[in-house]
Scaffold this motif. Structure first.
Motif, short mmCIF file in Angstrom:
data_model
loop_
_atom_site.label_atom_id
_atom_site.label_comp_id
_atom_site.label_asym_id
_atom_site.label_seq_id
_atom_site.Cartn_x
_atom_site.Cartn_y
_atom_site.Cartn_z
N GLU A 229 0.83 -1.20 0.00
CA GLU A 229 0.00 0.00 0.00
C GLU A 229 0.87 1.25 0.00
N ARG A 230 0.37 2.29 -0.66
CA ARG A 230 1.02 3.58 -0.55
C ARG A 230 0.50 4.25 0.72
N LEU A 231 1.40 4.55 1.63
CA LEU A 231 1.01 5.08 2.93
C LEU A 231 1.59 6.47 3.20
N VAL A 232 2.61 6.87 2.47
CA VAL A 232 3.28 8.14 2.71
C VAL A 232 2.98 9.10 1.56
N THR A 233 2.38 10.23 1.89
CA THR A 233 2.09 11.27 0.90
C THR A 233 2.94 12.49 1.24
N THR A 234 3.93 12.79 0.41
CA THR A 234 4.87 13.89 0.68
C THR A 234 4.25 15.21 0.25
N THR A 235 4.25 16.16 1.18
CA THR A 235 3.67 17.48 0.90
C THR A 235 4.65 18.62 1.15
N GLY A 236 5.73 18.34 1.89
CA GLY A 236 6.55 19.41 2.44
C GLY A 236 5.86 19.96 3.68
N GLY A 237 6.64 20.56 4.55
CA GLY A 237 6.08 21.09 5.78
C GLY A 237 6.74 22.38 6.19
N VAL A 238 5.95 23.29 6.76
CA VAL A 238 6.47 24.59 7.18
C VAL A 238 6.14 24.82 8.65
N ASP A 239 7.17 25.12 9.45
CA ASP A 239 7.02 25.50 10.85
C ASP A 239 7.00 27.02 10.90
N LEU A 240 5.93 27.59 11.42
CA LEU A 240 5.70 29.03 11.42
C LEU A 240 5.86 29.58 12.84
N ARG A 241 6.76 30.55 13.01
CA ARG A 241 7.01 31.12 14.33
C ARG A 241 6.73 32.62 14.30
N PRO A 242 5.67 33.06 14.99
CA PRO A 242 5.41 34.50 15.03
C PRO A 242 6.42 35.21 15.92
N GLU A 243 6.64 36.49 15.67
CA GLU A 243 7.56 37.28 16.47
C GLU A 243 7.10 37.28 17.93
N GLY A 244 8.03 37.08 18.84
CA GLY A 244 7.71 37.08 20.26
C GLY A 244 7.34 35.73 20.83
N SER A 245 7.27 34.70 19.99
CA SER A 245 6.95 33.36 20.50
C SER A 245 8.06 32.87 21.43
N SER A 246 7.66 32.14 22.47
CA SER A 246 8.65 31.57 23.39
C SER A 246 9.24 30.28 22.85
N LEU A 247 8.75 29.79 21.72
CA LEU A 247 9.27 28.55 21.13
C LEU A 247 10.32 28.92 20.09
N PRO A 248 11.59 28.62 20.36
CA PRO A 248 12.66 29.07 19.45
C PRO A 248 12.76 28.22 18.20
N LEU A 249 12.76 28.86 17.05
CA LEU A 249 12.97 28.15 15.79
C LEU A 249 14.41 27.66 15.67
N ASP A 250 15.32 28.32 16.37
CA ASP A 250 16.74 27.93 16.30
C ASP A 250 16.95 26.47 16.66
N ASP A 251 16.22 25.98 17.66
CA ASP A 251 16.38 24.59 18.09
C ASP A 251 16.09 23.63 16.95
N TYR A 252 15.15 24.00 16.10
CA TYR A 252 14.76 23.12 15.00
C TYR A 252 15.84 23.07 13.92
N TRP A 253 16.28 24.24 13.45
CA TRP A 253 17.26 24.17 12.36
C TRP A 253 18.62 23.68 12.82
N LYS A 254 18.98 23.96 14.07
CA LYS A 254 20.25 23.43 14.58
C LYS A 254 20.18 21.91 14.71
N SER A 255 19.04 21.39 15.11
CA SER A 255 18.89 19.94 15.20
C SER A 255 18.93 19.29 13.82
N LEU A 256 18.32 19.94 12.84
CA LEU A 256 18.39 19.42 11.47
C LEU A 256 19.82 19.48 10.95
#
Length: 393
Positions: A86-113
């Motif tokens: 069966e085909r189970l994986v549908t690739t779409t691409g994904g975007v993580d959106l961080r508004p200004e002032g969010s306490s969730l740092p985007l840096d952690d994501y790209w550094k981990s990648l």
């Protein structure tokens, strides 16, 4: 292994046949073990966390160890596709959106990648809305795009893993609740209302019901169970939200939201992460929460103005550990009993965690290696009452 008269014996009994349990049953059976899988509800039920349609498969995580594990997730989903046909994986691409002032740092994501050499793009809000005009962002928003982000089907892939487990010789029974597991001199006795089973090992994948069987063994995992709600919206122009042109997205703020392109039907699905009320898994209304619906609908109208009106909502359980790390290991003092618990973000890893549980059952020495050491039952987050709570993923 000896067994009481009248009991049936198996190498392994898997308790709970959602995503993790079905994957474990499949991998154990394909390795040649005799396997019994027991599910307290009917197959395909909607009482837990492995039903309905779409789940996110992604590399993007805030920690290198999880990013490292995603390599295995993609490989194990490919293995499941090949085995099931069966085909189970549908690739779409994904975007993580961080508004200004969010306490969730985007840096952690790209550094981990970066740590795992996984490519990505860092985008300004303006570049996001130029690429995807369906998205409306506040000034100062930044974003991370990863091209391999995909959708996997929850209910359909559970059914596929159950089918493969049976094809490999496993016996799977639904409507068979387990009332107790008793360590014995040579294995584990598994008790149901109608029968007792003898096993060399037991794998507990009971999620929100984990402590029902763990507490009598002297090991209670501190869990918070939330009754989450996702909602499907009907865009007037669904082609603008097709998987080929619109990505999976995550909104990195408090509250945090997530959503999908149209998948299997002309609706887009969205939800709020960790936004539901705390519940007992056996005492839930199952009805739509109006306040949650209004909060999500307002967000969607503002940030995805073409997503349309809500047409239906569904509930599912989020079973959270204090650190939101998985539980994957043996029960201290009862090492023939293994636990697999996904901490409300495991479906993308379901084939991988099932394989890891099967490998741990075969080789207990793996418990001393990573990533098992991160997920063990006696880690501080599960044993220290004062451990801080962090549900970020």
């Amino acid at each position: 292994m000896s067994a009481h008269a009248g009991t049936r014996s198996f190498d392994v009994v898997v308790v709970g046949l959602g995503g993790l349990g079905s994957a474990a049953a499949w991998h154990l059976a394909r390795s040649g073990r005799s396997v019994l899988g027991l599910e307290q509800f009917e197959f395909g039920h909607g009482n837990g966390a492995s039903h309905d349609t779409s789940r996110i498969l992604r590399h993007s995580y805030h920690r290198p160890d999880y990013v490292r594990l995603t390599h295995h997730a993609y490989a194990d989903w490919a293995d499941l596709e090949q085995a099931s046909g069966e085909r189970l994986v549908t690739t779409t691409g994904g975007v993580d959106l961080r508004p200004e002032g969010s306490s969730l740092p985007l840096d952690d994501y790209w550094k981990s990648l970066d740590s795992e050499n996984i490519p990505y793009e860092l985008l300004t809000g303006e570049k996001v809305t130029t690429r995807w005009p369906q998205i409306s962002l506040p000034e100062g928003t930044t974003a991370l795009y990863q091209e391999r982000t995909s959708i996997v089907p929850a209910a359909r892939s559970v059914a596929a893993m159950q089918r493969l487990a049976r094809a490999s010789g496993a016996t799977l029974l639904d409507r068979t609740p387990v009332t107790a597991v008793h360590p014995t001199a040579h294995g584990v006795e598994v008790v149901t209302p109608d029968a007792r089973y003898s096993a060399g090992q037991v794998v507990l994948c009971t999620d929100a019901w984990a402590n029902t069987l763990l507490t009598p063994l002297g090991r209670t995992v501190p869990l918070t169970v939330l009754d989450q709600q996702v909602t499907y919206f009907e865009p007037p122009e669904p082609e603008r939200f097709a998987p080929a042109t619109f990505p999976v997205w995550i909104w990195l703020d408090e509250p945090s939201f997530f959503g999908f392109p149209c998948y299997g039907e002309a609706t887009v699905k969205a939800g709020e992460d960790c936004g539901g009320p705390e519940v007992s898994p056996d005492r839930r209304t199952g009805t739509t929460d109006g306040a949650m619906l209004d909060r999500l609908s307002g967000f969607m109208a503002e940030r995805f103005p073409g997503s349309g009106a809500p047409v239906r909502s569904r509930r599912c359980l989020y079973t959270l550990t204090p650190d939101r790390d998985f539980v994957l290991g043996t029960v201290p003092g009862a090492e023939r009993i293994l636990v697999g618990l996904g901490a409300a973000h495991a479906y993308k890893f379901a084939p991988t965690l099932g394989r890891m549980l099967a490998e741990l059952a075969d080789d207990p020495a793996l418990a001393a290696t990573e990533p098992y050491t991160t997920f063990r039952l006696d880690r501080p987050a599960l044993t220290d009452p004062g451990h801080p709570v962090n549900w970020m993923t």
